[in-house]
Design a protein around this motif. Structure first.
Motif, PDB file in Angstrom:
ATOM      1  N   ASP A 239      -2.499  11.836 -17.643  1.00  0.00           N
ATOM      2  CA  ASP A 239      -1.575  10.759 -18.013  1.00  0.00           C
ATOM      3  C   ASP A 239      -1.411   9.756 -16.873  1.00  0.00           C
ATOM      4  N   VAL A 240      -1.298  10.266 -15.651  1.00  0.00           N
ATOM      5  CA  VAL A 240      -1.098   9.380 -14.495  1.00  0.00           C
ATOM      6  C   VAL A 240      -2.328   8.510 -14.269  1.00  0.00           C
ATOM      7  N   ILE A 241      -3.512   9.095 -14.358  1.00  0.00           N
ATOM      8  CA  ILE A 241      -4.737   8.318 -14.140  1.00  0.00           C
ATOM      9  C   ILE A 241      -4.917   7.284 -15.241  1.00  0.00           C
ATOM     10  N   ALA A 242      -4.605   7.670 -16.484  1.00  0.00           N
ATOM     11  CA  ALA A 242      -4.705   6.709 -17.588  1.00  0.00           C
ATOM     12  C   ALA A 242      -3.727   5.551 -17.393  1.00  0.00           C
ATOM     13  N   LEU A 243      -2.502   5.864 -16.980  1.00  0.00           N
ATOM     14  CA  LEU A 243      -1.525   4.803 -16.728  1.00  0.00           C
ATOM     15  C   LEU A 243      -1.957   3.918 -15.563  1.00  0.00           C
ATOM     16  N   PHE A 244      -2.504   4.541 -14.528  1.00  0.00           N
ATOM     17  CA  PHE A 244      -2.959   3.751 -13.384  1.00  0.00           C
ATOM     18  C   PHE A 244      -4.163   2.885 -13.750  1.00  0.00           C
ATOM     19  N   SER A 245      -4.951   3.324 -14.739  1.00  0.00           N
ATOM     20  CA  SER A 245      -6.093   2.523 -15.182  1.00  0.00           C
ATOM     21  C   SER A 245      -5.670   1.228 -15.846  1.00  0.00           C
ATOM     22  N   SER A 246      -4.422   1.174 -16.303  1.00  0.00           N
ATOM     23  CA  SER A 246      -3.932  -0.061 -16.921  1.00  0.00           C
ATOM     24  C   SER A 246      -3.778  -1.188 -15.911  1.00  0.00           C
ATOM     25  N   ASN A 247      -4.035  -0.916 -14.631  1.00  0.00           N
ATOM     26  CA  ASN A 247      -3.910  -1.983 -13.628  1.00  0.00           C
ATOM     27  C   ASN A 247      -4.905  -3.115 -13.862  1.00  0.00           C
ATOM     28  N   VAL A 248      -6.002  -2.831 -14.600  1.00  0.00           N
ATOM     29  CA  VAL A 248      -6.961  -3.902 -14.871  1.00  0.00           C
ATOM     30  C   VAL A 248      -6.348  -4.990 -15.750  1.00  0.00           C
ATOM     31  N   SER A 249      -5.441  -4.584 -16.656  1.00  0.00           N
ATOM     32  CA  SER A 249      -4.772  -5.593 -17.488  1.00  0.00           C
ATOM     33  C   SER A 249      -3.802  -6.432 -16.664  1.00  0.00           C
ATOM     34  N   PHE A 250      -3.103  -5.782 -15.729  1.00  0.00           N
ATOM     35  CA  PHE A 250      -2.212  -6.527 -14.834  1.00  0.00           C
ATOM     36  C   PHE A 250      -3.012  -7.449 -13.915  1.00  0.00           C
TER      37      PHE A 250
ATOM     38  N   THR B  66       4.387   1.198 -12.575  1.00  0.00           N
ATOM     39  CA  THR B  66       4.736   0.330 -11.450  1.00  0.00           C
ATOM     40  C   THR B  66       3.694   0.430 -10.345  1.00  0.00           C
ATOM     41  N   ALA B  67       3.155   1.651 -10.147  1.00  0.00           N
ATOM     42  CA  ALA B  67       2.065   1.803  -9.172  1.00  0.00           C
ATOM     43  C   ALA B  67       0.840   1.003  -9.595  1.00  0.00           C
ATOM     44  N   ALA B  68       0.541   0.990 -10.900  1.00  0.00           N
ATOM     45  CA  ALA B  68      -0.579   0.188 -11.398  1.00  0.00           C
ATOM     46  C   ALA B  68      -0.326  -1.300 -11.180  1.00  0.00           C
ATOM     47  N   ALA B  69       0.911  -1.738 -11.438  1.00  0.00           N
ATOM     48  CA  ALA B  69       1.248  -3.142 -11.206  1.00  0.00           C
ATOM     49  C   ALA B  69       1.169  -3.488  -9.726  1.00  0.00           C
ATOM     50  N   GLY B  70       1.629  -2.570  -8.860  1.00  0.00           N
ATOM     51  CA  GLY B  70       1.541  -2.805  -7.416  1.00  0.00           C
ATOM     52  C   GLY B  70       0.101  -2.898  -6.939  1.00  0.00           C
ATOM     53  N   SER B  71      -0.762  -2.070  -7.506  1.00  0.00           N
ATOM     54  CA  SER B  71      -2.179  -2.152  -7.164  1.00  0.00           C
ATOM     55  C   SER B  71      -2.774  -3.493  -7.586  1.00  0.00           C
ATOM     56  N   ALA B  72      -2.344  -3.990  -8.748  1.00  0.00           N
ATOM     57  CA  ALA B  72      -2.830  -5.292  -9.215  1.00  0.00           C
ATOM     58  C   ALA B  72      -2.353  -6.416  -8.297  1.00  0.00           C
ATOM     59  N   VAL B  73      -1.085  -6.355  -7.893  1.00  0.00           N
ATOM     60  CA  VAL B  73      -0.553  -7.366  -6.961  1.00  0.00           C
ATOM     61  C   VAL B  73      -1.325  -7.332  -5.652  1.00  0.00           C
ATOM     62  N   TYR B  74      -1.619  -6.136  -5.176  1.00  0.00           N
ATOM     63  CA  TYR B  74      -2.365  -5.977  -3.924  1.00  0.00           C
ATOM     64  C   TYR B  74      -3.739  -6.645  -4.018  1.00  0.00           C
ATOM     65  N   LYS B  75      -4.478  -6.374  -5.090  1.00  0.00           N
ATOM     66  CA  LYS B  75      -5.843  -6.882  -5.205  1.00  0.00           C
ATOM     67  C   LYS B  75      -5.879  -8.391  -5.423  1.00  0.00           C
TER      68      LYS B  75
ATOM     69  N   TRP C 213       0.827  -1.205   0.000  1.00  0.00           N
ATOM     70  CA  TRP C 213       0.000   0.000   0.000  1.00  0.00           C
ATOM     71  C   TRP C 213       0.865   1.260   0.000  1.00  0.00           C
ATOM     72  N   VAL C 214       1.876   1.292   0.862  1.00  0.00           N
ATOM     73  CA  VAL C 214       2.725   2.478   0.982  1.00  0.00           C
ATOM     74  C   VAL C 214       3.542   2.691  -0.287  1.00  0.00           C
ATOM     75  N   VAL C 215       4.167   1.630  -0.790  1.00  0.00           N
ATOM     76  CA  VAL C 215       5.015   1.756  -1.982  1.00  0.00           C
ATOM     77  C   VAL C 215       4.189   2.169  -3.194  1.00  0.00           C
ATOM     78  N   THR C 216       3.015   1.571  -3.359  1.00  0.00           N
ATOM     79  CA  THR C 216       2.175   1.897  -4.505  1.00  0.00           C
ATOM     80  C   THR C 216       1.728   3.352  -4.475  1.00  0.00           C
ATOM     81  N   ASN C 217       1.262   3.815  -3.327  1.00  0.00           N
ATOM     82  CA  ASN C 217       0.813   5.209  -3.220  1.00  0.00           C
ATOM     83  C   ASN C 217       1.969   6.185  -3.351  1.00  0.00           C
ATOM     84  N   TYR C 218       3.143   5.821  -2.849  1.00  0.00           N
ATOM     85  CA  TYR C 218       4.306   6.705  -2.967  1.00  0.00           C
ATOM     86  C   TYR C 218       4.696   6.890  -4.436  1.00  0.00           C
TER      87      TYR C 218
END
Length: 279
Positions: free
Chosen positions: A37-48, A99-108, A19-24
């Motif tokens: 751009d950041v929100i669009a990149l973070f939206s790619s977490n669904v693919s991960f 990487t934040a998107a990937a971390g969010s995917a790992v978390y979920k 949680w901390v690393v992803t949000n940082y």
């Protein structure tokens, strides 16, 4: 939940770190890239999430979702090189947001794998433990950075109103995201994330004067399309077949109506003379 207190504490520590690393990384990427751009990149977490769910949770393989993963990765690559030179800070910002998107995917995915299905009360206890661990683990780092003058904070110059507003909105988002599944479906919550892309683009254009370039727009569009493709149900071809059947029935009805009108007009014409008089 089916595990001991030690296992529960260990898993809470793992998810606290994620949680901390992803949000940082997400916040650091906002210092480099535009919000859209950041929100669009973070939206790619669904693919991960889909890839990890396929590997870890052994979910059903769906070919259209692999296409969605390819589109999302292509969009990330376009955003990484949208300024043309790989040495620019843009590449670092894209790496942080991805990487934040990937971390969010790992978390979920690993939350589903390690914790499983829980009730609202158990979920509240779990996130309370993560918050306490976050508080206990982060304050020594904060004091160390302040005392060593690596990162000092001038309390009188802090923008308190934006910070408090962001904190309240972050709390509301996390509550809706984690407890919204009790009231609605996951797909509706996912749509909220992708709707943030056009909303933030409007704010960036009219408030911050951001000008979106061709490659940037192409990258954002590919990520959005990939996001929507991932949300398609597993039996999406069945829905297409139903629509095709409805369309065929509609065409048949139109053809039958045309034949009826032609036959009626033919009968009327035979009952009248060339001048329009009734025979």
């Amino acid at each position: 939940m089916g595990f001991t207190a030690l296992q529960f504490f260990g898993r809470c520590s793992l998810f606290c770190l994620l949680w901390v690393v992803t949000n940082y990384m997400f916040v650091c990427s906002l210092r480099i890239l535009d919000t859209t751009d950041v929100i669009a990149l973070f939206s790619s977490n669904v693919s991960f999430i889909y890839l990890l769910s396929w590997v870890v949770l052994h979910q059903q393989f769906v070919g259209i979702r692999i296409v969605a993963v390819i589109l999302c990765n292509t969009g990330i690559a376009l955003l990484a090189y949208m300024d043309g030179v790989p040495e620019t800070p843009t590449l670092g910002g894209v790496v942080l947001a991805s990487t934040a998107a990937a971390g969010s995917a790992v978390y979920k995915v690993f939350f589903k794998k390690l914790i499983g299905d829980v009730t609202s009360g158990q979920l509240s206890i779990f996130f309370t433990m993560i918050a306490l661990l976050n508080l206990l683990a982060m304050w020594p780092i904060f004091i160390f950075l302040h005392l060593t003058h690596i990162e000092t904070i001038n309390w009188s110059q802090l923008p308190w109103v934006p910070l408090v507003s962001a904190a309240i909105l972050s709390l509301v988002i996390n509550l809706i995201g984690n407890f919204g599944l009790v009231c609605t479906y996951q797909v509706f919550l996912s749509f909220g994330l992708i709707l943030a892309v056009p909303a933030s683009s409007v704010i960036d254009i009219y408030i911050y004067g951001v000008v979106f370039k061709g490659m940037e727009l192409a990258g954002i569009s590919l990520i959005v399309i990939g996001f929507l493709l991932v949300l398609l149900p597993d039996n999406w071809p069945d829905y297409i077949n139903i629509l095709l059947k409805i369309h065929r029935r509609y065409q048949k009805r139109n053809k039958s109506r045309l034949k009826e009108t032609e036959s009626l007009s033919g009968q009327k014409s035979r009952l009248r003379t060339a001048n329009g008089m009734v025979k």
